[in-house]
Write a protein that holds these residues in place. Structure first.
Motif: not given
Length: 147
Positions: A6-8, A11-14, A87, A90
């Motif tokens: 989610v995002g990149n 600066n995101g999460w996985e 984001k 997203v």
């Protein structure tokens, strides 16, 4: 086994179902990059007690405020780690898939304003859902002050 970003990776999460981890990417400054510091936190599913669902408001120069989902991970050892769940770039579908993947791995969500349920069961934009939650929160606070 699935892996959803989610995002990149800046600066995101996985969510990685195979490794059973939630990975939160953190933007690093130049000094941290030079120190070769990791730009992410890995939290094993087994260490997650619950995830609180909230939001933040960002005033817009014109038009209504923008709202973003904030997820706060509560670990078994009492640590609290907050991060942006949504984001700008997203899609709602990717966000939903990541949340469902966490739920399917027995992660408990504390969602007092039913943001996730409404998101999954309606065609409303996430911004509208968060605006409704914000208005509901304000109404509850007003009623508590009257007591």
């Amino acid at each position: 086994m699935e892996k959803i970003l989610v995002g990149n990776t800046y600066n995101g999460w996985e969510v990685d179902e195979y490794k059973e981890i939630l990975k939160i990417y953190i933007p690093l400054n130049l000094l941290d990059k030079l120190k070769k510091k990791k730009n992410y936190l890995e939290i094993p599913f087994s260490k997650i007690k619950s995830i609180n669902v909230g939001w933040n408001n960002i005033p817009a120069a014109w038009g209504p405020n923008q709202h973003f989902v904030i997820l706060k991970v509560n670990t078994n050892n009492g640590e609290k780690i907050a991060f942006d769940g949504t984001k700008n770039d997203v899609s709602v579908d990717i966000f939903k898939q990541a949340i469902i993947l966490l739920k399917n791995n027995d992660i408990v969500f504390d969602d007092p304003y039913n943001i996730l349920d409404e998101l999954f069961c309606s065609k409303k934009a996430i911004w509208d859902i968060l605006e409704r939650a914000e208005l509901e929160r304000r109404e509850i606070e007003r009623n508590e002050k009257k007591r």
